[in-house]
Each structure stands twice: as structure tokens, then as C-alpha cells.
Design an enzyme around this catalytic site. Structure first.
Site, PDB file in Angstrom:
ATOM      1  N   LYS A 111       0.755  -1.028  -0.128  1.00 45.47           N
ATOM      2  CA  LYS A 111      -0.026  -0.333  -0.462  1.00 45.47           C
ATOM      3  C   LYS A 111       0.790   1.402  -0.220  1.00 45.47           C
ATOM      4  CE  LYS A 111      -4.369  -1.059   2.098  1.00 45.47           C
ATOM      5  NZ  LYS A 111      -5.146  -1.324   2.734  1.00 45.47           N
ATOM      6  N   LYS A 195      -7.546  -9.779  -8.411  1.00 51.35           N
ATOM      7  CA  LYS A 195      -8.105  -9.888  -7.855  1.00 51.35           C
ATOM      8  C   LYS A 195      -9.300  -8.860  -8.256  1.00 51.35           C
ATOM      9  CE  LYS A 195      -9.370 -10.152  -2.661  1.00 51.35           C
ATOM     10  NZ  LYS A 195      -8.832 -10.149  -1.755  1.00 51.35           N
ATOM     11  N   LYS A 198     -11.765  -2.740  -5.880  1.00 52.35           N
ATOM     12  CA  LYS A 198     -12.380  -1.424  -6.560  1.00 52.35           C
ATOM     13  C   LYS A 198     -11.331  -0.589  -6.373  1.00 52.35           C
ATOM     14  CE  LYS A 198     -12.980  -1.514  -0.911  1.00 52.35           C
ATOM     15  NZ  LYS A 198     -13.890  -1.348   0.002  1.00 52.35           N
TER      16      LYS A 198
END
Ligand code: TRP
Length: 333
Positions: A111, A195, A198
Site C-alpha cells: 500500500k 483480484k 475497487k
């Protein structure tokens, strides 16, 4: 009775991956466990969130849980920031967890990316807050996906170190991962190796829980496939990531096995299969979506559910956090 805690971040729309991979399975856990399902708004702000969107997303995620069939009267649906114990215990855990432990967390590295100097301190300490979420209620089981296993390991290490450091053997339980056989790892409709997410820039890569019937059908029609007919058995899906993903979605939505889904469409082309998949997706998701829309249109009712959930969560957390403070040696108010 065993107690479950799980959390979802209110960052953007919920999609089919969240539903088939998490929320749908939580619905099944309600029979056997006492459940706390938390909208983790404090985790969300470890990355920048527009305040107005954060509020909306918090309501939307809660509405999705309710619409999917989680009973907010029998169980607890709430947002994290309404229960101060999460932040209080997280601070104590910041002082229990070691830098070396957090340095090994792969999600932080993913991240934070290359510019980790510019990541928030909160993003780094994220796993300690997650440990606090779970242990604030002495939850015994945590349904987690593959990507959260390392965080749960850390929560177990923190529990053990706290117990050991303060000489309170068995005070915090070792929360167990609940790996759900029924959870489906849903991949992007445009790339079967990624995957469903969003944050994918392509809207066509995911089915949002708020998509209407036409949008769902269109996204399935445009999903990437190969040109071979569908195989007889799951073994024939090896090396065909997109085909495997679509059949996996079909199996999950129809509550059957991948074997049965393959057998049903063996030898068919994707045109026919996609038509069936689109009809099934619309039939299964439609009722959830309309209930979600009804709830989102009545924010006061969602807020009321969250308030009541938080009140009950606080009642569970308060004696535990009070004991923690006493163990640590904080002077009582
Ligand atoms: N980190 C989890 C995720 O991103 C969300 C989460 C926060 C969570 N606290 C939790 C999950 C506690 C399980 C238990 O998916």
C-alpha cells in the site's frame, strides 16, 4: 458461544468480490457464532478519504450487510469510531508490538508503494488497530481472506506478548482464523490473474453491488474469455484464468460446486454461458441491491442501526478495556 469479529473498510463501493468472498459467508456464520461486524472507518483514513464520501461509504457498507441478510438485532453491525475502546487498545498495542514485526507486514509495503516515507504513520500501525478490533471483544474466531492472514498472525503474537509481559496468562485468547470453504476469490473480469478490486481503473473489471441489471449483464457480456468451449471438469480450467473465474462466480451464485458448474456447461461456448451467468447474477443480486437502495435512501434508519450496534459493542468492550487499563497500571478515573 464462540465470538466472531470481522471488519470491512468503507472505501468506495462494495463489489461482487466483497460479497462472495466475505459478506455472503458471514450471513451463514450467524447461526453458529455471536457476531460483530464492523465498518472500520478508522482503518479507512490510514489513506486519504474525502470526509463526505467516507460518511456515505460507511452507511453503504452497513446497508450492504443488512441487505445481504445479516441480522442486526441478533448480532452487531457498527462502525469502529463509535466505540472508543478500539483507539485506546490500539495505543496500548502500539507499545506491545515491535517495530520488527510491523516491518515484515507485506500489505504495508504494497500500500505504501515506493514512497513509503510519505505513508501515514496510521498505515504503518494499521495491523495494531486490527489486533485491537479483535481483542477488544476477546473474539475467538476471525473470518479472513488470504490477504489478511498475516495481520491475524500478528494479532495472535500481540495477544501472547501482552499476556506474557504483564503476567496474565490466558487474558487475551488466541483468535483463530476461519478459512471458509465457501468463500470465493473473485478475480477481475478483465484479467483473471488480478483480484476484483475497487481500485481497478476499469469499471468493466468489477460488478458493483449497486449496479443495475443492465449494467451487470453488460459487464458479464464484455468479460474477457478465451475461444475454447467450456471444459467437462475443473481440471480443464487450468491455465484459463478468466474461464475459471466466471465458472467460479457461477458456482458460488448458484450454491453449487465448480464440478457441477463445469458439468452443466461442458462443451458450450461462452456466449451461451454468459447469458446464463448474467441471468443468475441479476436474479441473485437484484433483491440485495433493491434492499440496499431502499436503505441508503433512508440514512436515518441506517444510522440508527449503527448507533444501536455501537451501544451494544461498547457494553461488551467496556469491562475488557477497563481490565486492560488496570493490568497496564493506569490509574483509575
Ligand atoms: N484489514 C481488513 C481488510 O482490509 C479489515 C479489518 C479491520 C478486519 N479490522 C479487522 C478484518 C478485524 C477482520 C478482523 O480487509
Amino acid at each position: 458461544m464462540a465470538r466472531i469479529f470481522s471488519g470491512v473498510q468503507p472505501t468506495g463501493n462494495l463489489h461482487l468480490g466483497n460479497y462472495l468472498g466475505a459478506v455472503r459467508n458471514w450471513v451463514k456464520l450467524q447461526q453458529e457464532y455471536e457476531c460483530l461486524f464492523c465498518v472500520v472507518d478508522m482503518h479507512a483514513i490510514t489513506m486519504w478519504q474525502d470526509p463526505h464520501e467516507l460518511t456515505q461509504s460507511t452507511r453503504e457498507v452497513a446497508a450492504a450487510m443488512m441487505a445481504a441478510g445479516i441480522d442486526a438485532k441478533k448480532h452487531i453491525i457498527f462502525n469502529q469510531s463509535q466505540v472508543p475502546g478500539h483507539a485506546e487498545l490500539a495505543w496500548i498495542f502500539n507499545c506491545v508490538a515491535r517495530l520488527g514485526w510491523l516491518n515484515r507486514m507485506t500489505q504495508f509495503k504494497d500500500k505504501a508503494g515506493k514512497n513509503s516515507e510519505n505513508a501515514s504513520v496510521g498505515l504503518y500501525a494499521y495491523p495494531n488497530l486490527m489486533a485491537a478490533d479483535i481483542l477488544l471483544y476477546k473474539a475467538t474466531h476471525v473470518p479472513v481472506g488470504e490477504d489478511q492472514k498475516q495481520h491475524l498472525e500478528l494479532a495472535r503474537d500481540i495477544a501472547a506478548k501482552f499476556n506474557n509481559d504483564f503476567g496474565v496468562e490466558g487474558f487475551f485468547p488466541q483468535p483463530e482464523p476461519l478459512i471458509l470453504g465457501t468463500a470465493t476469490r473473485v478475480m477481475s473480469l478483465k484479467d483473471g490473474m488480478k483480484k476484483m478490486s475497487k481500485s481497478d481503473p476499469s469499471e468493466l473489471s468489477r460488478i458493483n453491488m449497486t449496479d443495475d441489471a443492465d449494467t451487470i449483464a453488460k459487464k458479464i457480456r464484455k468479460a474477457k474469455t478465451d475461444t475454447d468451449p467450456l471444459p467437462q471438469t475443473p481440471a480443464g480450467l487450468e491455465g484459463r484464468a478468466e474461464a475459471k473465474n466466471l465458472l467460479g462466480i457461477y458456482a458460488a451464485l448458484s450454491d453449487t460446486s465448480l464440478e457441477d458448474a463445469c458439468a452443466k456447461f461442458a462443451g458450450e461456448g461462452f456466449g451461451t454461458f454468459k447469458q446464463h451467468l448474467a441471468d443468475l447474477a441479476v436474479a441473485k443480486l437484484g433483491p440485495i441491491q433493491s434492499e440496499m437502495r431502499r436503505l441508503v435512501a433512508d440514512p436515518a434508519s441506517v444510522d440508527q442501526v449503527l448507533r444501536s450496534g455501537a451501544e451494544r459493542a461498547r457494553a461488551l468492550a467496556e469491562p475488557i478495556i477497563a481490565e486492560v487499563k488496570e493490568i497496564v497500571g493506569f490509574l483509575k478515573p
